[in-house]
Design a protein around this motif. Structure first.
Motif, PDB file in Angstrom:
ATOM      1  N   ARG A  63      35.636  45.080  35.517  1.00 40.98           N
ATOM      2  CA  ARG A  63      35.684  45.411  36.718  1.00 40.98           C
ATOM      3  C   ARG A  63      37.222  44.588  37.330  1.00 40.98           C
ATOM      4  NH1 ARG A  63      30.692  42.648  39.202  1.00 40.98           N
ATOM      5  NH2 ARG A  63      32.129  42.009  40.337  1.00 40.98           N
ATOM      6  N   PRO A  64      37.930  45.165  38.155  1.00 42.65           N
ATOM      7  CA  PRO A  64      39.150  44.858  38.403  1.00 42.65           C
ATOM      8  C   PRO A  64      39.178  43.481  38.985  1.00 42.65           C
ATOM      9  CG  PRO A  64      39.153  47.101  39.178  1.00 42.65           C
ATOM     10  CD  PRO A  64      37.533  46.852  38.677  1.00 42.65           C
ATOM     11  N   ASP A  65      38.107  43.086  39.674  1.00 44.63           N
ATOM     12  CA  ASP A  65      38.148  41.597  40.177  1.00 44.63           C
ATOM     13  C   ASP A  65      37.530  40.633  39.230  1.00 44.63           C
ATOM     14  OD1 ASP A  65      35.424  42.798  40.119  1.00 44.63           O
ATOM     15  OD2 ASP A  65      35.182  42.070  42.517  1.00 44.63           O
ATOM     16  N   SER A  66      37.365  41.147  37.988  1.00 46.75           N
ATOM     17  CA  SER A  66      36.317  40.190  37.360  1.00 46.75           C
ATOM     18  C   SER A  66      37.193  39.995  35.964  1.00 46.75           C
ATOM     19  CB  SER A  66      34.993  40.804  37.066  1.00 46.75           C
ATOM     20  OG  SER A  66      34.469  41.137  38.081  1.00 46.75           O
ATOM     21  N   LYS A  67      38.397  40.025  35.868  1.00 50.91           N
ATOM     22  CA  LYS A  67      38.982  39.950  34.445  1.00 50.91           C
ATOM     23  C   LYS A  67      38.771  38.490  33.959  1.00 50.91           C
ATOM     24  CE  LYS A  67      43.591  39.929  32.060  1.00 50.91           C
ATOM     25  NZ  LYS A  67      45.086  40.110  32.383  1.00 50.91           N
ATOM     26  N   VAL A  68      38.844  37.188  34.775  1.00 49.99           N
ATOM     27  CA  VAL A  68      38.921  35.896  34.193  1.00 49.99           C
ATOM     28  C   VAL A  68      37.340  35.641  33.837  1.00 49.99           C
ATOM     29  CG1 VAL A  68      39.215  33.464  35.025  1.00 49.99           C
ATOM     30  CG2 VAL A  68      40.782  35.070  35.628  1.00 49.99           C
ATOM     31  N   PRO A  69      36.424  35.782  34.636  1.00 46.59           N
ATOM     32  CA  PRO A  69      35.075  35.540  34.037  1.00 46.59           C
ATOM     33  C   PRO A  69      34.635  36.308  33.155  1.00 46.59           C
ATOM     34  CG  PRO A  69      35.038  36.531  36.281  1.00 46.59           C
ATOM     35  CD  PRO A  69      36.484  36.110  35.893  1.00 46.59           C
ATOM     36  N   TYR A  70      35.265  37.638  32.954  1.00 44.33           N
ATOM     37  CA  TYR A  70      35.049  38.581  31.827  1.00 44.33           C
ATOM     38  C   TYR A  70      35.421  37.758  30.449  1.00 44.33           C
ATOM     39  CZ  TYR A  70      35.647  41.924  28.327  1.00 44.33           C
ATOM     40  OH  TYR A  70      35.755  42.504  27.052  1.00 44.33           O
ATOM     41  N   LEU A  71      36.650  37.412  30.546  1.00 44.87           N
ATOM     42  CA  LEU A  71      37.484  37.103  29.332  1.00 44.87           C
ATOM     43  C   LEU A  71      36.582  35.717  28.791  1.00 44.87           C
ATOM     44  CD1 LEU A  71      41.213  37.663  29.820  1.00 44.87           C
ATOM     45  CD2 LEU A  71      39.429  38.711  28.356  1.00 44.87           C
ATOM     46  N   SER A  72      36.092  34.980  29.845  1.00 46.08           N
ATOM     47  CA  SER A  72      35.281  33.823  29.520  1.00 46.08           C
ATOM     48  C   SER A  72      34.150  34.069  28.519  1.00 46.08           C
ATOM     49  CB  SER A  72      34.877  33.109  30.727  1.00 46.08           C
ATOM     50  OG  SER A  72      33.945  31.962  30.456  1.00 46.08           O
ATOM     51  N   THR A  73      33.381  35.308  28.878  1.00 44.84           N
ATOM     52  CA  THR A  73      32.196  35.472  28.033  1.00 44.84           C
ATOM     53  C   THR A  73      32.669  35.748  26.563  1.00 44.84           C
ATOM     54  OG1 THR A  73      32.419  37.764  28.624  1.00 44.84           O
ATOM     55  CG2 THR A  73      31.174  36.583  30.008  1.00 44.84           C
ATOM     56  N   ILE A  74      33.769  36.555  26.397  1.00 46.47           N
ATOM     57  CA  ILE A  74      34.388  36.624  25.027  1.00 46.47           C
ATOM     58  C   ILE A  74      34.501  35.504  24.304  1.00 46.47           C
ATOM     59  CG2 ILE A  74      36.094  37.878  23.623  1.00 46.47           C
ATOM     60  CD1 ILE A  74      34.081  39.774  25.024  1.00 46.47           C
ATOM     61  N   SER A  75      35.258  34.406  24.938  1.00 46.94           N
ATOM     62  CA  SER A  75      35.712  33.187  24.734  1.00 46.94           C
ATOM     63  C   SER A  75      34.316  32.412  24.129  1.00 46.94           C
ATOM     64  CB  SER A  75      36.416  32.397  25.674  1.00 46.94           C
ATOM     65  OG  SER A  75      36.786  31.100  24.965  1.00 46.94           O
ATOM     66  N   GLN A  76      33.279  32.641  25.037  1.00 48.82           N
ATOM     67  CA  GLN A  76      31.907  31.967  24.823  1.00 48.82           C
ATOM     68  C   GLN A  76      31.433  32.450  23.308  1.00 48.82           C
ATOM     69  OE1 GLN A  76      29.317  31.893  28.185  1.00 48.82           O
ATOM     70  NE2 GLN A  76      31.244  31.629  29.473  1.00 48.82           N
ATOM     71  N   THR A  77      31.530  33.769  23.462  1.00 48.19           N
ATOM     72  CA  THR A  77      30.986  34.661  22.055  1.00 48.19           C
ATOM     73  C   THR A  77      31.809  34.048  20.923  1.00 48.19           C
ATOM     74  OG1 THR A  77      30.608  36.556  23.350  1.00 48.19           O
ATOM     75  CG2 THR A  77      30.730  36.845  20.872  1.00 48.19           C
ATOM     76  N   LEU A  78      32.967  33.878  20.925  1.00 46.52           N
ATOM     77  CA  LEU A  78      33.679  33.151  19.695  1.00 46.52           C
ATOM     78  C   LEU A  78      33.300  31.847  19.496  1.00 46.52           C
ATOM     79  CD1 LEU A  78      36.037  33.623  17.782  1.00 46.52           C
ATOM     80  CD2 LEU A  78      37.784  32.794  19.607  1.00 46.52           C
ATOM     81  N   ASP A  79      32.887  31.155  20.440  1.00 47.53           N
ATOM     82  CA  ASP A  79      32.387  29.622  20.200  1.00 47.53           C
ATOM     83  C   ASP A  79      31.026  29.777  19.590  1.00 47.53           C
ATOM     84  OD1 ASP A  79      34.824  28.487  21.377  1.00 47.53           O
ATOM     85  OD2 ASP A  79      33.905  28.328  23.206  1.00 47.53           O
ATOM     86  N   PHE A  80      30.137  30.687  19.959  1.00 45.01           N
ATOM     87  CA  PHE A  80      29.057  30.797  19.485  1.00 45.01           C
ATOM     88  C   PHE A  80      28.943  31.193  17.889  1.00 45.01           C
ATOM     89  CE2 PHE A  80      25.474  33.494  18.171  1.00 45.01           C
ATOM     90  CZ  PHE A  80      24.374  32.904  18.616  1.00 45.01           C
ATOM     91  N   ILE A  81      29.813  32.138  17.729  1.00 43.13           N
ATOM     92  CA  ILE A  81      29.944  32.682  16.168  1.00 43.13           C
ATOM     93  C   ILE A  81      30.308  31.375  15.209  1.00 43.13           C
ATOM     94  CG2 ILE A  81      31.278  34.280  14.672  1.00 43.13           C
ATOM     95  CD1 ILE A  81      31.055  36.178  16.818  1.00 43.13           C
TER      96      ILE A  81
END
Length: 269
Positions: A63-81
């Motif tokens: 979503r156009p207004d959700s870039k920062v929190p969205y990218l945070s979920t990818i960073s969290q995925t990376l930390d989980f792995i």
């Protein structure tokens, strides 16, 4: 007919010979440049790729207004792995980008699975049983408009992926090929790639295994857009590049390119 003649006269001599040698009773305009592929008992993937490595390409439209929190979920995925000992060194993030030119509000993430589909099965089993990972996925689902996942193999003739630093822009050129033309594409690009290595711009080349089929992705790396312009113009000045392009264009059903910039946590910059 006059336009067809003018087009024919502009072709390289080797391609004129190919066209004029076609049987008169063939619909030659629909077959121009496409050479016959003989039947084979080898799968296309085995002939085009010699690596027991699977790449996963995630394409997310956030979503156009959700870039920062969205990218945070990818960073969290990376930390989980990274925290999973059973995945250490075998499941890695290669690159993470957001699109600047092309599909806006889009991100692409390239993951590497060493160990083939067996390692993907292990990854899926771990994530399906983890409540922490489920929470990450649930949060991400509220921030995206659509998602697509492809499993890819790397072309064997492409240079090995080398992580870049610092501050580059990337171009992903994606092609939808006509069914049955993947070997023909590989044969031509095994030669064409030699024209595109002078400035070390070739980052990665893949073809799809699961997801949208007969898809090819070429990822190029440049210092900036002006360097991209200079590099591409240099290729056209190389004898033989125009012929490689002429052979591959008739194999394509659809193509598009996107200019991408790495995220802060992307291993390749």
């Amino acid at each position: 007919m006059a336009n067809t003649l003018k087009y024919f006269q502009k072709l390289p001599q080797s391609l004129r010979t190919l066209t004029t040698s076609a049987p008169k009773n063939d619909a030659w305009l629909s077959k121009i440049f496409v050479r016959k592929i003989e039947p084979t008992k080898e799968s296309h993937s085995r002939m085009l790729s010699d690596k027991e490595i699977i790449y996963a390409l995630q394409t997310h439209n956030f979503r156009p207004d959700s870039k920062v929190p969205y990218l945070s979920t990818i960073s969290q995925t990376l930390d989980f792995i990274k925290a999973q000992n059973s995945l250490a060194g075998e499941v890695e993030l290669v690159g993470s980008w957001t699109v600047n030119v092309g599909d806006q509000d889009q991100a692409l993430h390239l993951w590497k699975f060493t160990g083939g589909y067996e390692k993907i099965d292990t990854f899926n089993e771990i994530t399906s049983q983890s409540e922490d990972f489920k929470k990450i996925v649930e949060c991400q689902g509220k921030l995206v408009r659509s998602r697509h996942l492809q499993y890819l193999l790397a072309f064997s003739y492409w240079p090995q992926i080398q992580l870049r630093k610092p501050n580059n822009v990337y171009e992903i050129r994606s092609y939808a090929l006509k069914p049955g033309t993947m070997i023909e594409w590989g044969n031509n690009w095994a030669r064409a790639i030699n024209f595109r290595q002078n400035n070390d711009e070739a980052f990665a080349g893949f073809f799809s295994q699961i997801g949208r089929l007969y898809n090819v992705h070429h990822i190029w790396c440049y210092e900036d857009l002006n360097k991209r312009k200079e590099t591409r113009e240099s290729a056209w000045r190389s004898p033989g590049w125009d012929e490689c392009v002429a052979y591959t264009v008739p194999l394509i059903r659809e193509m598009h390119c996107r200019i991408m910039v790495p995220t802060d946590f992307s291993p390749t910059q």
